[in-house]
Design a protein around this motif. Structure first.
Motif, PDB file in Angstrom:
ATOM      1  N   VAL A 252       0.839  -1.203   0.000  1.00  0.00           N
ATOM      2  CA  VAL A 252       0.000   0.000   0.000  1.00  0.00           C
ATOM      3  C   VAL A 252       0.873   1.252   0.000  1.00  0.00           C
ATOM      4  O   VAL A 252       0.610   2.217  -0.733  1.00  0.00           O
ATOM      5  N   ARG A 253       1.932   1.240   0.795  1.00  0.00           N
ATOM      6  CA  ARG A 253       2.807   2.413   0.877  1.00  0.00           C
ATOM      7  C   ARG A 253       3.495   2.686  -0.456  1.00  0.00           C
ATOM      8  O   ARG A 253       3.625   3.839  -0.884  1.00  0.00           O
ATOM      9  N   ALA A 254       3.921   1.616  -1.160  1.00  0.00           N
ATOM     10  CA  ALA A 254       4.584   1.798  -2.458  1.00  0.00           C
ATOM     11  C   ALA A 254       3.628   2.420  -3.469  1.00  0.00           C
ATOM     12  O   ALA A 254       4.031   3.281  -4.265  1.00  0.00           O
ATOM     13  N   ILE A 255       2.377   2.011  -3.450  1.00  0.00           N
ATOM     14  CA  ILE A 255       1.391   2.582  -4.367  1.00  0.00           C
ATOM     15  C   ILE A 255       1.173   4.060  -4.077  1.00  0.00           C
ATOM     16  O   ILE A 255       1.179   4.904  -4.981  1.00  0.00           O
ATOM     17  N   ILE A 256       1.018   4.403  -2.807  1.00  0.00           N
ATOM     18  CA  ILE A 256       0.784   5.793  -2.432  1.00  0.00           C
ATOM     19  C   ILE A 256       1.999   6.657  -2.770  1.00  0.00           C
ATOM     20  O   ILE A 256       1.866   7.796  -3.235  1.00  0.00           O
ATOM     21  N   GLU A 257       3.203   6.128  -2.566  1.00  0.00           N
ATOM     22  CA  GLU A 257       4.413   6.894  -2.868  1.00  0.00           C
ATOM     23  C   GLU A 257       4.543   7.191  -4.359  1.00  0.00           C
ATOM     24  O   GLU A 257       5.067   8.234  -4.749  1.00  0.00           O
ATOM     25  N   HIS A 258       4.065   6.276  -5.190  1.00  0.00           N
ATOM     26  CA  HIS A 258       4.164   6.489  -6.640  1.00  0.00           C
ATOM     27  C   HIS A 258       2.962   7.238  -7.214  1.00  0.00           C
ATOM     28  O   HIS A 258       3.100   7.956  -8.204  1.00  0.00           O
ATOM     29  N   ALA A 259       1.787   7.026  -6.600  1.00  0.00           N
ATOM     30  CA  ALA A 259       0.554   7.562  -7.181  1.00  0.00           C
ATOM     31  C   ALA A 259      -0.009   8.761  -6.434  1.00  0.00           C
ATOM     32  O   ALA A 259      -0.845   9.486  -6.975  1.00  0.00           O
ATOM     33  N   GLY A 260       0.414   8.967  -5.192  1.00  0.00           N
ATOM     34  CA  GLY A 260      -0.113  10.076  -4.414  1.00  0.00           C
ATOM     35  C   GLY A 260      -1.262   9.643  -3.513  1.00  0.00           C
ATOM     36  O   GLY A 260      -1.658   8.469  -3.468  1.00  0.00           O
ATOM     37  N   ALA A 261      -1.813  10.598  -2.795  1.00  0.00           N
ATOM     38  CA  ALA A 261      -2.893  10.321  -1.843  1.00  0.00           C
ATOM     39  C   ALA A 261      -4.223  10.118  -2.569  1.00  0.00           C
ATOM     40  O   ALA A 261      -4.351  10.380  -3.760  1.00  0.00           O
TER      41      ALA A 261
END
Length: 336
Positions: A252-261
């Motif tokens: 989940v953290r990797a997705i948020i870091e690449h895609a934003g909030a």
């Protein structure tokens, strides 16, 4: 959502408009999920990464200068409504000569690309020929490659090379990017996201199937702005050469870091325990059943729902129908 509500999901419920579902990703996980979802809604759109450069897709990409057909072909086949002989033909892989290992379905799409004005038009026409339920869209029509940067600062260009580079570097992937950067999203992909009732991310390889879609201009912003329920389907296992040692929180953290909030509202995860006997060959490869870490994910503002979703005695996969019913149940819980 209670057990009775979960079990009450029915095929094309009378008087109830099928939800508009957008599924984003690539690889076998996405196509398997589509096979389950097409029994519940005809309003399906698969948005698929085009960064693959390995195997038969890579050969056609290099020889013909076309976008990689493999993940697209798998999604089209998952949604196709064809006779068994046609299914068998399109899935056939040549065993000899210069075409050894190549799928006839890939060649079919390559030929369609040759008589079409663009790759997305070729995908659309192939879908028409096979009478698919819903539609399949490449996330972009531009020729892009995937580059990975590791925690030690080293980089490797090419989706098919990331596995081996990670083995050599023996450290985590810090980030991935597309080369060239900022490719333009297919307008139909952005419109599908805007119109969706539910947007599903995954399941599939974190860095090579899911995240590359967010690196196309406009995709992350469209998802963040959407009023749809945004669901991430968690993988069942870690992936050798990509997410070794990762937990659900790491995904989940990797997705948020690449895609934003504002990208994920709900995480759907498997809670069926895999037996030691089935896990044994995976452990030899350094692969393990994913540890969810539910509390850590919820602390990030993401809801978590767990279901018994996995199947398989040698290759552990999501059960397509169980996953589809779980997703429709979650949509009903959050959107009524």
């Amino acid at each position: 959502m209670g057990k009775n509500e979960y079990e009450s999901i029915r095929l094309y419920q009378p008087g109830r408009k099928p939800p508009r579902i957008v599924a984003i990703g690539g690889g076998h996980g996405l196509s398997a999920m589509l096979r389950g979802l097409k029994r519940y809604s005809k309003n399906l759109t698969a948005i698929v990464t085009v960064a693959d450069d390995g195997g038969g897709s890579g050969m056609l990409r290099e020889d013909l200068g076309m976008l990689p057909p493999g993940d697209i072909r798998n999604c089209i086949m998952a949604l196709a409504n064809t006779e068994p002989t046609m299914q068998q033909l399109l899935n056939y892989r040549f065993t000899e000569g210069s075409l050894a290992g190549q799928s006839f379905g890939n060649l079919f799409l390559a030929a369609m690309n040759g008589i079409s004005g663009s790759f997305d038009e070729a995908v659309h026409r192939m879908g028409d020929v096979l009478a698919i339920t819903g539609r399949v869209l490449p996330v972009t029509n531009q020729n892009v490659h995937l580059e990975a940067e590791f925690d030690n600062g080293s980089r490797v260009l090419g989706e098919s090379k990331i596995f081996y580079a990670k083995k050599i570097n023996d450290c985590r992937i810090r980030q991935v990017r597309l080369v060239p950067e900022h490719p333009t999203a297919l307008p139909d992909s952005l419109q599908a996201i805007a119109d969706a009732d539910m947007i599903i991310l995954g399941p599939g390889s974190l860095y090579t199937s899911i995240i590359p879609n967010f690196l196309v201009d406009g995709i992350s912003e469209a998802i963040a702005a959407s009023r749809a329920l945004r669901v991430y389907v968690m993988n069942i296992m870690t992936q050798d050469g990509e997410t070794d040692g990762y937990t659900g929180e790491d995904h989940v953290r990797a997705i948020i870091e690449h895609a934003g909030a504002n990208i994920i509202d709900v995480c759907v995860a498997n809670n069926r325990v895999v037996s030691d006997e089935v896990l044994a060959p995976y452990r030899v490869e350094g692969v393990e059943q994913l540890r969810l870490e539910r509390e850590r994910i919820e602390a990030m503002g993401v809801e978590v729902r767990e279901f018994p979703l996995c199947e398989g005695s040698r290759y552990i996969r999501h059960n397509p129908d169980e996953l589809a019913r779980a997703l429709l149940g979650v949509l009903r819980e959050f959107r009524g």
